[in-house]
Design an enzyme around this catalytic site. Structure first.
Site, PDB file in Angstrom:
ATOM      1  N   HIS A 139      48.818  44.181  47.797  1.00 59.46           N
ATOM      2  CA  HIS A 139      48.091  43.684  46.629  1.00 59.46           C
ATOM      3  C   HIS A 139      48.994  42.797  45.782  1.00 59.46           C
ATOM      4  CE1 HIS A 139      45.105  43.441  43.599  1.00 59.46           C
ATOM      5  NE2 HIS A 139      45.926  43.944  42.704  1.00 59.46           N
ATOM      6  N   LYS A 204      36.755  36.575  35.913  1.00 57.47           N
ATOM      7  CA  LYS A 204      36.347  37.985  36.060  1.00 57.47           C
ATOM      8  C   LYS A 204      37.141  38.804  35.059  1.00 57.47           C
ATOM      9  CE  LYS A 204      38.216  41.218  39.006  1.00 57.47           C
ATOM     10  NZ  LYS A 204      38.613  41.885  40.250  1.00 57.47           N
ATOM     11  N   ARG A 206      37.604  43.026  33.559  1.00 51.99           N
ATOM     12  CA  ARG A 206      37.206  44.422  33.758  1.00 51.99           C
ATOM     13  C   ARG A 206      37.231  45.148  32.429  1.00 51.99           C
ATOM     14  NH1 ARG A 206      36.982  46.538  39.073  1.00 51.99           N
ATOM     15  NH2 ARG A 206      38.016  45.217  40.599  1.00 51.99           N
TER      16      ARG A 206
HETATM   17  C1  R5P Z   1      41.677  43.073  42.479  1.00 48.43           C
HETATM   18  O1  R5P Z   1      42.580  42.672  41.774  1.00 48.43           O
HETATM   19  C2  R5P Z   1      41.721  43.059  43.977  1.00 48.43           C
HETATM   20  O2  R5P Z   1      42.334  41.920  44.484  1.00 48.43           O
HETATM   21  C3  R5P Z   1      40.330  43.179  44.541  1.00 48.43           C
HETATM   22  O3  R5P Z   1      39.562  42.094  44.088  1.00 48.43           O
HETATM   23  C4  R5P Z   1      39.658  44.425  44.072  1.00 48.43           C
HETATM   24  O4  R5P Z   1      40.558  45.474  44.036  1.00 48.43           O
HETATM   25  C5  R5P Z   1      38.521  44.772  44.978  1.00 48.43           C
HETATM   26  O5  R5P Z   1      37.948  45.963  44.542  1.00 48.43           O
HETATM   27  P1  R5P Z   1      36.377  46.115  44.393  1.00 48.43           P
HETATM   28  O6  R5P Z   1      35.799  45.753  45.717  1.00 48.43           O
HETATM   29  O7  R5P Z   1      36.177  47.564  44.055  1.00 48.43           O
HETATM   30  O8  R5P Z   1      35.937  45.205  43.291  1.00 48.43           O
END
Ligand code: R5P
Length: 332
Positions: A139, A204, A206
């Site tokens: 990640h 995006k 959160r």
């Molecule tokens: C976020 O920073 C990651 O790169 C992914 O976009 C994320 O973790 C994906 O998780 P989900 O499918 O639950 O949104």
């Protein structure tokens, strides 16, 4: 085999996804090492090598997911037990191959009084004597810094990009690369450059107290009539990528294709995909994807990770560059 690779080595599989380890071992022309793995009634795990591993270099391959009666944490614990058993049985060099690094998204304190979970996991590997880690598309690449020994960070980007290039062919102006969040901006830019297509970024955010809640703009400019390609490192709940796809469709995109290395697809992610208008999903099998294939049929394409991992392990064994295999793109 010693002659070919310069040392005696073995491939050991955890119990979650032995098919992947078998494929990798097969490419390296090896049988999997004979090992017992079991779960006691109280939930504790047990492993034992049924053959000598003295003086051997071992690659311990485990996919970290819920499968085959394992929880993700069972899979993690089993890996630790295999490494410990190997070190106590005098294996020379033990490499943990985790195609998906667990807890990788918890790589910083997003809020006070939180753990940095990926640090806990990687330090556990180090403490028990793991000599090397091999993983795919972390990640955040800087998580390697937690481990003070060799760390081979592989990337499935060439694999995914190669497939996208085939799909796009000469119709470059019909396609648009879309970065789903700030974290993927750089990678999306590289993809767009290499594929020779335009790029747009999609905001995006959160909710800090409930990170499963996402905020997206209702519409986005510049996508009308385009086939949008959204890439990400992983798909967990599908929230990130599906919300991006929905916004793109609402904004007039002709079609949306998604590509990611790790298809975790937790909770009702598969159902969300089934009910979405997403045309194609491209994943790499760092985790088993039988369920995904069953649910999505021809809408999903699975690219095999085994050849890339096997070639990297071969290079580790013979002392060739792993970075060159990825044209230095594996540590961005
Ligand atoms: C976020 O920073 C990651 O790169 C992914 O976009 C994320 O973790 C994906 O998780 P989900 O499918 O639950 O949104």
């Amino acid at each position: 085999m010693v002659e070919e690779y310069g040392q005696d080595f073995g491939v050991v599989s955890g119990g979650v996804y032995p098919e992947l380890a078998e494929q990798i071992a097969g490419i390296l022309d090896k049988e999997l090492i004979d090992i017992d793995r079991k779960r006691f009634l109280d939930g504790e795990r047990y492993v034992r090598f049924n053959e000598s591993v003295r003086k051997r270099d071992l690659f311990v391959i485990q996919s970290l997911t819920e499968m085959n009666g394992y929880s993700l944490n069972d899979a993690l614990m089993e890996t630790l037990l295999i490494v410990d058993a190997a070190k106590r049985a005098s294996a020379d060099w033990v490499t943990v191959v985790w195609p998906l690094m667990p807890y990788a998204r918890q790589d910083r304190k997003a809020r006070n009084r939180e753990p940095i979970s990926v640090s806990v996991v990687i330090r556990m590997l180090e403490i028990i004597g793991t000599n090397r880690i091999v993983t795919v598309d972390l990640h955040s690449a800087q998580s390697q810094a937690i481990f003070n020994r060799p760390f081979d960070h592989l990337t499935a980007e060439p694999l995914i990009r190669g497939r996208l290039a085939q799909i796009i062919g000469k119709k470059k102006s019909d396609y648009l690369m879309v970065s789903p969040d700030a974290g993927r901006a750089k990678e999306s830019e590289q993809y767009a450059d290499e594929l020779g297509i335009e790029l747009i970024h999609m905001p995006k955010s959160r909710d800090r107290s409930d990170t499963s809640k996402l905020r997206r703009p209702p519409k986005i400019d510049g996508v009308v009539g385009k086939t949008c390609i959204v890439i990400d490192d992983m798909i967990a709940t599908g929230g990130t990528i599906i919300s991006a796809a929905e916004t793109l469709k609402k904004s007039g995109a002709k079609a949306v294709m998604l590509a990611a290395t790790h298809g975790i697809l937790s909770g009702n992610a598969l159902e969300k995909f089934q009910n979405s208008s997403i045309e194609k999903l491209i994943l790499v099998d760092t985790l088993p994807q039988e369920r995904t294939i069953k649910a999505l049929g021809s809408r999903v394409e699975i690219l095999p990770v085994a050849p890339m991992i096997a070639e990297s392990l071969r290079r580790v064994l013979v002392g060739e560059s792993v970075a060159e295999l990825f044209h230095d793109m594996n540590n961005k």
